[in-house]
Design an enzyme around this catalytic site. Structure first.
Site, PDB file in Angstrom:
ATOM      1  CE  LYS A  53      -3.741  -2.458   2.287  1.00 23.48           C
ATOM      2  NZ  LYS A  53      -4.323  -2.898   3.561  1.00 23.48           N
ATOM      3  CD  GLN A  97      -3.462  -4.705   6.643  1.00 23.49           C
ATOM      4  OE1 GLN A  97      -3.364  -3.758   5.881  1.00 23.49           O
ATOM      5  NE2 GLN A  97      -4.040  -5.841   6.279  1.00 23.49           N
ATOM      6  CG  ASP A 120     -10.101  -1.019   4.522  1.00 25.81           C
ATOM      7  OD1 ASP A 120      -9.815  -1.209   3.322  1.00 25.81           O
ATOM      8  OD2 ASP A 120      -9.588  -1.664   5.446  1.00 25.81           O
TER       9      ASP A 120
END
Length: 291
Positions: A53, A97, A120
């Site tokens: 990322k 994460q 997200d």
């Protein structure tokens, strides 16, 4: 006839090329898209994902901030960090994460992120908007699958789409996005007794269960479109999906490979959501100026 390959690398690169132009325009307006990624603990796979990322952010010109914590971090400390990022004007997107250590309630953490920075797509408000078909940030992997189907010109209206898997991250939102394109959607999962009977009816089959080569050619009908979301290791420690690619490719009309299919799209759509968040900020600034 062997199936046509749906190349996630090529489609993802096409989307990233467009993102580069949008980022350049934002820069001209004095806005630099910013993404904050929080990593808790030392999960090896998570470290790889986060590194990818960051690399993509650098390639596109997106400001990236990585915040790392030891695995013994408390939930309160993590939420406090998120609240500071919520208030930071340099940050357009916040990603925590997953998975998180056992002492941290994942739902509490995801709910602490401002919906406007939830790139997200997991905040309950954004999930609710997605269910209603409203404009919002979509979960990155299902969003990426929809883009693969769109770019490959796969017709979904009136088709029977079967989703194997019911996770909050992929399976559940995947079915809803397919439904919004007028597909007839069936979910199957570990408790489904007649799995093969249902998958053989699928015009479009999306597999997201995390079991290496679970779906073989006898599970699909001729001409089905097969999307493999899985990422596993086979008996030789090579990357493979949930679909037995070599056998299924002889029956499917379209199929995604592993690696190089859905994987590149997940990060690409994260970047898409981050840029979209920055564009939303620009629109808000212009509205304020015109009042």
């Amino acid at each position: 006839m062997p199936s046509a390959l749906i190349n996630g690398k090529e489609i993802g690169q096409s989307i990233r090329n467009d993102l580069t132009k949008r980022i350049e325009y934002l820069n001209e307006q004095g806005i630099s898209p910013g993404l904050a990624v929080i990593l808790v603990g030392d999960n090896a796979a998570s470290k790889v994902y986060v590194s990818n990322k960051q690399k993509t952010c650098e390639e596109l010109g997106i400001y990236s901030q990585l915040i790392t914590f030891d695995a013994n971090l408390s939930e309160h400390e993590l939420i406090t960090t998120i609240e500071s990022l919520n208030a930071d004007p340099a940050i357009d997107g916040i990603l925590v994460q997953l998975p998180l250590p056992k002492q941290i309630d994942e739902s509490n953490v995801l709910s602490a992120i401002l919906p406007s920075k939830d790139v997200d797509g997991f905040h309950p408000i954004n999930i609710g908007k997605m269910m209603l078909g409203q404009d919002t940030f979509l979960p990155c992997t299902p969003y990426g699958v929809m883009k693969l189907l769109e770019y490959s010109e796969v017709e979904l209206s009136g088709k029977h789409a079967v989703v194997i898997g019911r996770s909050h991250i992929v399976g559940k939102p995947m079915g809803q996005l397919l439904l919004q394109k007028d597909a007839t959607v069936t979910y199957v999962h570990s408790k489904t007794p007649n799995l093969k009977e249902i998958t053989l009816q699928a015009d479009v089959l999306v597999v997201a269960v995390g079991k290496a080569k679970l779906i073989t050619s006898d599970y699909i009908k001729d001409g089905a479109v097969v999307i493999d979301v899985g990422m596993n290791r086979d008996e030789n420690n090579r990357l493979c999906g949930d679909v037995d690619f070599e056998s299924v490719k002889e029956k499917a009309s379209y199929i995604t490979p592993v690696p190089g299919g859905v994987g590149p799209m997940t990060i690409t759509m994260l970047m898409e959501n981050t840029v979209q968040s920055a564009e939303n900020e620009l629109r808000q600034d212009k509205r304020s100026e015109n009042r």
